[in-house]
Design a protein around this motif. Structure first.
Motif, short mmCIF file in Angstrom:
data_model
loop_
_atom_site.label_atom_id
_atom_site.label_comp_id
_atom_site.label_asym_id
_atom_site.label_seq_id
_atom_site.Cartn_x
_atom_site.Cartn_y
_atom_site.Cartn_z
N SER A 1 0.71 -1.26 -0.07
CA SER A 1 0.12 0.18 -0.02
C SER A 1 1.03 1.13 -0.07
CB SER A 1 -1.03 0.05 1.31
OG SER A 1 -1.42 1.43 1.63
N SER A 2 0.40 2.16 -0.78
CA SER A 2 1.25 3.52 -0.60
C SER A 2 0.32 4.72 0.13
CB SER A 2 1.57 4.05 -2.26
OG SER A 2 0.06 4.16 -3.16
N PRO B 1 4.46 4.54 -6.32
CA PRO B 1 5.40 3.29 -6.65
C PRO B 1 4.85 2.43 -7.93
CG PRO B 1 4.37 3.38 -4.42
CD PRO B 1 3.67 4.13 -5.15
N ASN B 2 6.24 2.13 -8.46
CA ASN B 2 6.06 1.62 -9.66
C ASN B 2 5.18 0.39 -9.82
OD1 ASN B 2 7.51 -0.45 -8.42
ND2 ASN B 2 9.37 -0.15 -9.91
N TRP B 3 4.91 -0.18 -8.58
CA TRP B 3 3.95 -1.48 -8.39
C TRP B 3 2.53 -0.97 -8.50
CZ3 TRP B 3 1.90 -0.36 -3.82
CH2 TRP B 3 2.94 0.08 -2.87
N SER B 4 2.20 0.15 -8.19
CA SER B 4 0.80 0.61 -7.91
C SER B 4 0.46 1.10 -9.44
CB SER B 4 0.89 1.86 -7.18
OG SER B 4 -0.53 2.36 -6.94
N ILE B 5 -0.74 0.21 -9.83
CA ILE B 5 -1.41 0.47 -10.98
C ILE B 5 -2.60 1.59 -11.07
CG2 ILE B 5 -2.96 -0.65 -12.87
CD1 ILE B 5 -1.29 -3.24 -12.50
N TYR B 6 -3.47 1.44 -10.10
CA TYR B 6 -4.55 2.19 -9.90
C TYR B 6 -4.74 2.74 -8.29
CZ TYR B 6 -9.04 4.29 -11.08
OH TYR B 6 -10.59 4.96 -11.25
N ARG B 7 -4.82 3.97 -8.14
CA ARG B 7 -5.25 4.62 -6.93
C ARG B 7 -6.41 5.52 -6.87
NH1 ARG B 7 0.33 6.82 -4.22
NH2 ARG B 7 -0.43 8.52 -5.29
N ASP B 8 -7.41 5.29 -5.99
CA ASP B 8 -8.51 6.42 -5.90
C ASP B 8 -8.86 6.49 -4.47
OD1 ASP B 8 -10.75 7.60 -6.85
OD2 ASP B 8 -12.15 6.02 -6.36
N LEU B 9 -8.73 7.72 -3.96
CA LEU B 9 -9.13 8.42 -3.03
C LEU B 9 -10.48 8.46 -2.80
CD1 LEU B 9 -7.80 8.99 -0.19
CD2 LEU B 9 -7.57 11.64 -1.10
N ASP B 10 -11.37 7.44 -2.65
CA ASP B 10 -12.79 7.73 -2.74
C ASP B 10 -13.53 6.49 -2.17
OD1 ASP B 10 -15.32 8.73 -2.95
OD2 ASP B 10 -15.28 8.77 -5.07
N TYR B 11 -14.96 6.41 -1.68
CA TYR B 11 -15.35 5.45 -1.21
C TYR B 11 -15.99 4.50 -2.08
CZ TYR B 11 -15.71 8.87 2.60
OH TYR B 11 -15.34 9.34 3.69
N GLY B 12 -15.80 3.08 -1.99
CA GLY B 12 -16.00 2.00 -2.87
C GLY B 12 -15.88 0.60 -2.51
N ALA C 1 -9.14 3.71 1.32
CA ALA C 1 -8.90 4.20 -0.09
C ALA C 1 -9.21 2.87 -0.98
CB ALA C 1 -7.86 5.12 -0.34
N TYR C 2 -8.78 3.27 -2.24
CA TYR C 2 -8.75 1.95 -3.10
C TYR C 2 -7.24 1.89 -3.68
CZ TYR C 2 -9.11 -0.92 -7.24
OH TYR C 2 -8.98 -1.62 -8.39
N GLU C 3 -6.75 1.06 -3.76
CA GLU C 3 -5.43 0.78 -4.59
C GLU C 3 -5.35 -0.69 -4.98
OE1 GLU C 3 -0.68 2.25 -4.27
OE2 GLU C 3 -1.97 1.90 -2.47
N ARG C 4 -4.63 -0.98 -6.25
CA ARG C 4 -4.64 -2.06 -6.95
C ARG C 4 -2.85 -2.07 -7.51
NH1 ARG C 4 -5.06 -4.24 -12.50
NH2 ARG C 4 -6.01 -2.29 -13.24
N THR C 5 -2.31 -3.17 -7.22
CA THR C 5 -0.99 -3.52 -7.58
C THR C 5 -1.06 -4.09 -9.00
OG1 THR C 5 -0.37 -5.51 -6.45
CG2 THR C 5 -0.49 -3.47 -5.22
N CYS C 6 0.28 -4.38 -9.45
CA CYS C 6 0.44 -5.52 -10.44
C CYS C 6 0.64 -6.78 -9.73
CB CYS C 6 1.71 -5.16 -11.28
SG CYS C 6 3.13 -5.05 -9.96
N PRO C 7 0.48 -7.83 -10.54
CA PRO C 7 0.85 -9.12 -9.81
C PRO C 7 2.34 -9.00 -9.35
CG PRO C 7 -0.21 -9.64 -12.20
CD PRO C 7 0.01 -7.97 -12.02
N ILE C 8 2.76 -9.37 -8.11
CA ILE C 8 3.92 -9.00 -7.43
C ILE C 8 4.48 -9.74 -6.50
CG2 ILE C 8 2.81 -7.71 -5.61
CD1 ILE C 8 4.95 -5.48 -5.76
#
Length: 620
Positions: free
Chosen positions: A472-473, A557-568, A510-517
């Motif tokens: 997590s970033s 970070p280079n492993w973070s594909i998508y970040r969203d500072l919102d509810y979901g 928040a929401y965050e997705r990484t690459c396969p890592i």
């Protein structure tokens, strides 16, 4: 009792002063955490200052005449000396005097109120001219919480409250009614459990579930009953101003279900005189057989909390987060089959009345689909209680309400880790508030859960926990230099060895997705359409269920594909053994803002990837 009739507070003034002279237990160790709104009220400083010229009246006085568990009450009030910081507290039971409280410190004999209100609102909330006229009215929503209610007008703000007037009492027709059913998967794939809350002890009535195939014969299964008392709490405020009797928690076990068939059920009680108390009819769809090839849809989120539709107790931005997430799920109930709420359930933080409020909020969901929970810091953590983290985040609950209010198929609910199968999915749910490191009991459980799944029949292997044991970033993790829980990634070797597809966490709002890592290195450069082996695990933070948002570290970070500072929340859809769709949906509109798909065969699942290759031999 703290009761007043109509608009005549003088009739009860002397009685009130008398009962307020009861013993009051010490509140020196009550510690507001700055988050739970009820902790802002310095109830221990309350001064009785009843005013003959002030009054508060509530109507109607009888609620739930047709079996409703949720009703609106209208308050009319007058203050002879109005101020912008006047506020109204809702108390239940209606008698909220210290005469009913058990003293923890016999040396303290001050005439204070010893219980926090279950909710509050400022007197000028819907009355802009209140300060000038001293007159106001307010609509508040009440749920059936097994006792009567009264409303108190205070001056002096939240920090120095003065009790000015007390209302008449309000009550539901049957305060003991069976309410708020909560479905959960049992310990077997073909078992569903139904948990509910009531005011009936087993000495007063026999709890049961009346159930059967939709349109078929119905039968009764008797239910187990649990509760807990003040001594089960570890500290304040759960043991002091936050304590409220939880009632009785009943769980029925519905066994030998046919996969994917629709069942109806009612929850009820048989009184000693033979009277039957029954709820409305509910229904659910039984779980698919492990490995069954059918459409299967999963919803996952963390850190939702609760809020009030009437606007009371608003804090921590919950109004737009928790209620929006709840609404999106209620509106789309036919589009998913099971829910995982991965920790930080309702943020009661030691104010026990809030658990009832939460179960009422999610009742339209929990009564229809299994609602599986994980343990978070706001449920479990308390110094000296055995939690891995020595903080006060649970407000003295130390896990007891969560472990009792919701069923999980754990071997020991005090050790909140378990596995559950749903068709082509295997879920391994960890307890991040207990030690997970190598050599511990939980580590052994995690490895067994991951190793024991048949990936030919259940190709989709999902790991869930509250705290981020992966990547997590979030800003607070970046400050620590860990980009996740320190020591959390010790589990990476297990995830890689057993080829975990997705690991999902809460805690970061928040929401965050990484690459396969794996070991800080992306193992696949694709971002949206994965074909074949992932070669690593995709890490997802989905803690935006409702609580105040957590900022990210500015540098991505280079492993973070998508970040969203919102509810979901996240939705997983397995179409078959080879195709999975991942979607991140916002609570504000229910639309998809991030997604990816996985397409692969069994050969890809068992493919040799770094640090997961089994030993081989050259012998023929």
């Amino acid at each position: 009792m703290f009761l007043a009739s109509g608009f005549k507070p003088m009739r009860v003034q002397l009685n009130i002063l008398a009962v307020l002279l009861g013993l009051f237990f010490g509140l020196e160790d009550v510690e507001a955490d700055g988050i739970q709104p009820l902790s802002r009220i310095a109830i221990e400083k309350t001064v009785v200052s009843l005013d003959q010229k002030s009054f508060i009246h509530a109507s109607p006085s009888i609620l739930g005449a047709n079996g409703e568990y949720l009703e609106w009450v209208t308050l009319e009030y007058v203050s002879s000396n109005p101020s912008i910081d006047d506020w109204i507290g809702v108390f239940s039971p209606a008698n909220f005097s210290s005469s009913l409280c058990l003293p923890e410190n016999p040396r303290v004999e001050a005439p204070y109120i010893c219980t926090a209100p279950i909710k509050y609102q400022f007197a000028n909330f819907s009355n802009p001219k209140y300060k000038d006229t001293g007159k106001g009215n307010l609509k508040l929503q009440l749920i059936n919480q097994r006792s009567d209610f009264s409303f108190a007008l205070f001056s002096g703000g939240l920090s120095n409250p003065k009790l000015v007037a007390i209302s008449n009492s309000v009550s539901f027709t049957n305060p003991n009614a069976p309410l708020y059913p909560r479905l959960a998967q049992g310990k077997e794939w073909n078992e569903m459990t139904v948990t509910w809350t009531s005011g009936y002890d087993i000495n007063e009535a026999e709890p049961f579930v009346e159930w059967g195939l939709k349109g078929g014969d119905q039968k009764r299964s008797y239910a187990a009953t649990l509760t807990f008392d003040r001594n089960s709490m570890c500290g304040a405020p759960a043991r002091t101003v936050g304590w409220r009797d939880p009632g009785f928690i009943h769980t029925g076990f519905l066994k030998e279900l046919w996969p994917n068939r629709v069942y109806t059920y009612k929850i009820g009680h048989k009184l000693l005189d033979g009277t039957i108390i029954l709820s409305d009819v509910y229904y659910f769809k039984a779980s698919p057989y492990p490995g069954q090839n059918s459409l299967q849809r999963i919803v996952i989120f963390g850190d939702m909390g609760k809020d009030e539709y009437d606007g009371s107790n608003e804090y921590n931005n919950f109004q737009k987060g928790a209620l929006n997430t709840t609404k999106q799920l209620v509106d789309s109930l036919d589009s998913f089959d099971i829910v995982f709420h991965i920790g930080d359930i309702c943020y009661a933080n030691g104010y026990l009345s809030q658990w009832d409020q939460f179960t009422a909020q999610v009742e339209p969901i929990t009564s229809r689909v299994p609602y599986m929970i994980a343990s978070g810091n706001h449920e479990r953590d308390w110094p000296g209680s055995g939690s891995f983290y020595e903080n006060n985040d649970s407000g003295g609950e130390c896990g007891v309400p969560a472990e009792t209010m919701f069923f999980t198929p754990a071997e020991n609910r005090a050790k909140f880790w378990y596995s559950t199968d749903y068709g082509m999915f295997r879920f391994c749910i960890a307890d991040s508030e207990h030690d997970w490191r190598s050599g511990t009991e939980q580590y052994e459980f995690i490895e067994h859960c991951l190793a024991s799944v048949d990936r030919q029949k259940q190709p989709w292997l999902i790991f869930l926990a509250h705290r981020v044991l992966g990547y997590s970033s979030a800003e607070f993790y970046a400050v620590q230099g860990s980009f996740g829980e320190p020591m959390g990634r010790e589990l990476q070797t297990l995830w890689q060895k057993y080829r975990v597809d997705i690991a999902l966490f809460g805690h970061v709002h928040a929401y965050e997705r990484t690459c396969p890592i794996y070991q800080n290195i992306c193992t696949n450069n694709e971002k949206e359409k994965y074909q074949g082996s992932l070669n690593g695990t995709i890490h997802v933070v989905v803690g935006g269920g409702g609580a105040s948002l957590t900022p990210f570290e500015p540098q991505i970070p280079n492993w973070s594909i998508y970040r969203d500072l919102d509810y979901g929340f996240v939705k997983l859809t397995a179409f078959d053994h080879s195709n999975l769709l991942f979607e991140y949906k916002k609570s504000s509109d229910g639309k998809t803002y991030d997604s990816f798909s996985i397409n692969r065969g069994y050969r890809d699942v068992i493919d040799c990837v770094p640090d997961s290759c089994p030993r081989t031999t050259l012998a023929s």
